[in-house]
Design a protein around this motif. Structure first.
Motif, PDB file in Angstrom:
ATOM      1  N   ASN A   1      42.414 -89.488  11.042  1.00  0.00           N
ATOM      2  CA  ASN A   1      43.698 -88.888  11.418  1.00  0.00           C
ATOM      3  C   ASN A   1      44.413 -89.741  12.447  1.00  0.00           C
ATOM      4  N   HIS A   2      45.666 -90.059  12.145  1.00  0.00           N
ATOM      5  CA  HIS A   2      46.483 -90.851  13.070  1.00  0.00           C
ATOM      6  C   HIS A   2      47.911 -90.338  12.951  1.00  0.00           C
ATOM      7  N   ALA A   3      48.450 -89.886  14.067  1.00  0.00           N
ATOM      8  CA  ALA A   3      49.737 -89.175  14.065  1.00  0.00           C
ATOM      9  C   ALA A   3      50.841 -89.943  13.348  1.00  0.00           C
ATOM     10  N   ASN A   4      50.837 -91.273  13.451  1.00  0.00           N
ATOM     11  CA  ASN A   4      51.963 -92.054  12.934  1.00  0.00           C
ATOM     12  C   ASN A   4      51.690 -92.715  11.583  1.00  0.00           C
ATOM     13  N   THR A   5      50.621 -92.293  10.904  1.00  0.00           N
ATOM     14  CA  THR A   5      50.363 -92.810   9.554  1.00  0.00           C
ATOM     15  C   THR A   5      50.386 -91.661   8.566  1.00  0.00           C
ATOM     16  N   LYS A   6      51.379 -91.665   7.702  1.00  0.00           N
ATOM     17  CA  LYS A   6      51.557 -90.591   6.727  1.00  0.00           C
ATOM     18  C   LYS A   6      50.358 -90.541   5.775  1.00  0.00           C
ATOM     19  N   GLY A   7      49.809 -89.343   5.609  1.00  0.00           N
ATOM     20  CA  GLY A   7      48.704 -89.157   4.663  1.00  0.00           C
ATOM     21  C   GLY A   7      47.329 -89.473   5.230  1.00  0.00           C
ATOM     22  N   SER A   8      47.270 -89.934   6.481  1.00  0.00           N
ATOM     23  CA  SER A   8      45.960 -90.295   7.046  1.00  0.00           C
ATOM     24  C   SER A   8      45.113 -89.039   7.258  1.00  0.00           C
ATOM     25  N   THR A   9      43.805 -89.209   7.086  1.00  0.00           N
ATOM     26  CA  THR A   9      42.891 -88.067   7.161  1.00  0.00           C
ATOM     27  C   THR A   9      41.510 -88.548   7.587  1.00  0.00           C
ATOM     28  N   ASP A  10      40.753 -87.653   8.205  1.00  0.00           N
ATOM     29  CA  ASP A  10      39.364 -87.955   8.559  1.00  0.00           C
ATOM     30  C   ASP A  10      38.448 -87.911   7.336  1.00  0.00           C
ATOM     31  N   LEU A  11      38.926 -87.320   6.241  1.00  0.00           N
ATOM     32  CA  LEU A  11      38.049 -87.042   5.099  1.00  0.00           C
ATOM     33  C   LEU A  11      37.829 -88.239   4.187  1.00  0.00           C
ATOM     34  N   PHE A  12      38.800 -89.140   4.090  1.00  0.00           N
ATOM     35  CA  PHE A  12      38.667 -90.305   3.204  1.00  0.00           C
ATOM     36  C   PHE A  12      39.640 -91.398   3.642  1.00  0.00           C
ATOM     37  N   GLY A  13      39.384 -92.605   3.143  1.00  0.00           N
ATOM     38  CA  GLY A  13      40.276 -93.722   3.435  1.00  0.00           C
ATOM     39  C   GLY A  13      41.489 -93.686   2.521  1.00  0.00           C
ATOM     40  N   ILE A  14      42.617 -94.176   3.037  1.00  0.00           N
ATOM     41  CA  ILE A  14      43.833 -94.275   2.205  1.00  0.00           C
ATOM     42  C   ILE A  14      44.331 -95.717   2.224  1.00  0.00           C
ATOM     43  N   LYS A  15      44.950 -96.119   1.131  1.00  0.00           N
ATOM     44  CA  LYS A  15      45.622 -97.420   1.136  1.00  0.00           C
ATOM     45  C   LYS A  15      46.692 -97.383   2.214  1.00  0.00           C
ATOM     46  N   TYR A  16      46.733 -98.413   3.040  1.00  0.00           N
ATOM     47  CA  TYR A  16      47.715 -98.437   4.126  1.00  0.00           C
ATOM     48  C   TYR A  16      49.111 -98.251   3.532  1.00  0.00           C
ATOM     49  N   PRO A  17      49.847 -97.198   3.986  1.00  0.00           N
ATOM     50  CA  PRO A  17      51.067 -96.810   3.269  1.00  0.00           C
ATOM     51  C   PRO A  17      52.351 -97.514   3.722  1.00  0.00           C
ATOM     52  N   ASN A  18      52.285 -98.315   4.777  1.00  0.00           N
ATOM     53  CA  ASN A  18      53.509 -98.889   5.344  1.00  0.00           C
ATOM     54  C   ASN A  18      53.731-100.328   4.898  1.00  0.00           C
ATOM     55  N   GLU A  19      54.844-100.869   5.312  1.00  0.00           N
ATOM     56  CA  GLU A  19      55.237-102.217   4.911  1.00  0.00           C
ATOM     57  C   GLU A  19      54.276-103.263   5.486  1.00  0.00           C
ATOM     58  N   VAL A  20      53.922-104.240   4.656  1.00  0.00           N
ATOM     59  CA  VAL A  20      53.037-105.332   5.097  1.00  0.00           C
ATOM     60  C   VAL A  20      53.687-106.670   4.760  1.00  0.00           C
ATOM     61  N   HIS A  21      53.833-107.512   5.753  1.00  0.00           N
ATOM     62  CA  HIS A  21      54.426-108.845   5.608  1.00  0.00           C
ATOM     63  C   HIS A  21      53.558-109.701   4.678  1.00  0.00           C
ATOM     64  N   SER A  22      54.179-110.583   3.931  1.00  0.00           N
ATOM     65  CA  SER A  22      53.455-111.399   2.938  1.00  0.00           C
ATOM     66  C   SER A  22      52.357-112.268   3.567  1.00  0.00           C
ATOM     67  N   VAL A  23      52.483-112.605   4.843  1.00  0.00           N
ATOM     68  CA  VAL A  23      51.481-113.480   5.488  1.00  0.00           C
ATOM     69  C   VAL A  23      50.096-112.814   5.492  1.00  0.00           C
ATOM     70  N   PHE A  24      50.054-111.478   5.420  1.00  0.00           N
ATOM     71  CA  PHE A  24      48.764-110.775   5.440  1.00  0.00           C
ATOM     72  C   PHE A  24      48.197-110.547   4.036  1.00  0.00           C
ATOM     73  N   LYS A  25      48.916-110.981   3.005  1.00  0.00           N
ATOM     74  CA  LYS A  25      48.487-110.664   1.637  1.00  0.00           C
ATOM     75  C   LYS A  25      47.309-111.527   1.152  1.00  0.00           C
ATOM     76  N   ASN A  26      47.175-112.741   1.668  1.00  0.00           N
ATOM     77  CA  ASN A  26      46.114-113.639   1.175  1.00  0.00           C
ATOM     78  C   ASN A  26      45.196-114.103   2.297  1.00  0.00           C
ATOM     79  N   TYR A  27      44.870-113.207   3.196  1.00  0.00           N
ATOM     80  CA  TYR A  27      44.059-113.606   4.353  1.00  0.00           C
ATOM     81  C   TYR A  27      42.646-114.011   3.924  1.00  0.00           C
ATOM     82  N   HIS A  28      42.085-114.953   4.662  1.00  0.00           N
ATOM     83  CA  HIS A  28      40.727-115.426   4.407  1.00  0.00           C
ATOM     84  C   HIS A  28      39.783-114.920   5.487  1.00  0.00           C
ATOM     85  N   ASP A  29      38.515-114.740   5.089  1.00  0.00           N
ATOM     86  CA  ASP A  29      37.466-114.348   6.023  1.00  0.00           C
ATOM     87  C   ASP A  29      36.237-115.188   5.715  1.00  0.00           C
ATOM     88  N   THR A  30      35.911-116.107   6.616  1.00  0.00           N
ATOM     89  CA  THR A  30      34.673-116.880   6.482  1.00  0.00           C
ATOM     90  C   THR A  30      33.660-116.266   7.446  1.00  0.00           C
TER      91      THR A  30
END
Length: 360
Positions: free
Chosen positions: A181-210
């Motif tokens: 639960n997070h007041a400023n995220t629509k649809g957020s809940t303690d019961l399950f994860g949700i796809k982040y519902p807000n706008e995401v800049h293209s720079v975060f679309k292909n992030y790498h993790d080594t």
């Protein structure tokens, strides 16, 4: 949604046997979940990148029993071999989810599972493993009730996965998943994860993790023990508030593509997680000397090269090195030249953010 909505009224189909198979990824939290209430409810909201290559593949072969059993009937195989020592964890999971999947005592299950990453590599396999199993069981339920929608299927799979391992609820979808639960995220809940519902800049679309495998040994502190240390922690209240504040700020960061601020929040979250462990009772230091060497090298490289490389940590010594697609060549070269030497047997895993679990 309420958890009561996940209790089925009845099933329309009869299914005698079958096999289902899912591949589900691990995930890496940017804002950390640390501390939980009863029934795997998080003490604070979290957000994670879903990974792609680090994944668990699970197949479940099911066969209807002549009559409903008193106990759960299942065999468990890990990478082709019986895995007796893991059965109690599955038993606990099935006990927790029985009210939501009332058919599970009516079948015998053969569960076969394997990881794409080396066993004991220090990668948390509970997120990928429990989400893959939850998805397989949801596929069985969909056979019994074909009218289940995709949205309901994903929400319930995440809900069930959470009851096996909290962070597993963030592995169903991708690339960014928020849980709690997070007041400023629509649809957020303690019961399950949700796809982040807000706008995401293209720079975060292909992030790498080594993932740098500094220490491949058994976890020094189990997740359950670690979370429980937050119950009477002197700084718990401030920590939980900090997670909400960081999530608020990340909304702007994700929208505008502000990598400098992203780096600050993500690294601060990683260090805060370890600070909570160092200031709990009993207290633990989960980093190793080589973890600190890697962090210092990353800071030095970032300053000299004006890079957007950053690190995050789970509750252990291994280091996740995060960097955007447009820096992958120069950062990867730096990792090979400067950081791999600090890994156990020079082992590391290359991953990137992915779109979530897939049925095979």
């Amino acid at each position: 949604m309420t958890q009561e909505e996940f209790v089925p009224k009845s099933y329309t189909n009869t299914v005698l046997e079958g096999t289902v198979k899912w591949k589900s990824p691990s995930n890496i939290a940017l804002v950390k979940y640390w501390g939980k209430k009863e029934n795997q409810i998080p003490a604070n909201p979290s957000i994670s990148f879903t990974l792609d290559a680090c994944a668990t593949t699970t197949s479940v072969t099911y066969k209807k029993l002549d009559s409903k059993a008193d106990n759960f009937s299942f065999d468990l195989f890990f990478e082709g071999k019986p895995k007796e020592d893991f059965k109690p964890k599955i038993e606990t999971f099935l006990t927790r989810i029985e009210a939501y999947l009332p058919f599970i005592k009516e079948y015998h299950f053969k569960i076969e599972t394997s990881n794409s990453f080396p066993h004991s590599s220090g990668i948390a396999s509970s997120a990928s493993g429990m989400s893959a199993l939850a998805l397989c069981l949801m596929s069985v339920e969909k056979e019994l009730n074909p009218s289940i929608t995709t949205a309901f299927f994903n929400n319930k799979a995440s809900f069930l996965a959470r009851l096996g391992s909290g962070s597993a609820c963030r592995s169903i979808e991708g690339p960014l998943v928020q849980w709690g639960n997070h007041a400023n995220t629509k649809g957020s809940t303690d019961l399950f994860g949700i796809k982040y519902p807000n706008e995401v800049h293209s720079v975060f679309k292909n992030y790498h993790d080594t993932i740098l495998l500094v220490d491949k040994g058994q976890k020094q502190v189990s997740s359950t023990v670690g979370h429980n240390l937050m119950h009477n922690h002197p700084f718990a209240k401030e920590r939980f508030a900090q997670a909400h504040t960081n999530l608020d700020e990340l909304q702007t960061v994700f929208k505008e593509g502000n990598l400098k601020r992203f780096v600050e929040i993500v690294e601060s979250e990683a260090l805060t997680l370890h600070a909570m462990m160092m200031t709990s009772m009993p207290y633990f230091i989960l980093m190793k000397p080589n973890t600190l060497q890697i962090i210092n090298k990353i800071w030095e490289f970032r300053a000299i090269n004006k890079s957007n490389i950053c690190f995050t940590l789970d509750a252990g010594a291994n280091v996740h090195v995060l960097y955007p697609e447009n820096e992958k060549e120069v950062v990867y070269q730096f990792i090979k030249d400067e950081l791999v030497a600090y890994c156990e047997n020079e082992q590391y895993l290359c991953d990137r953010i992915g779109l979530g679990a897939k049925q095979l």
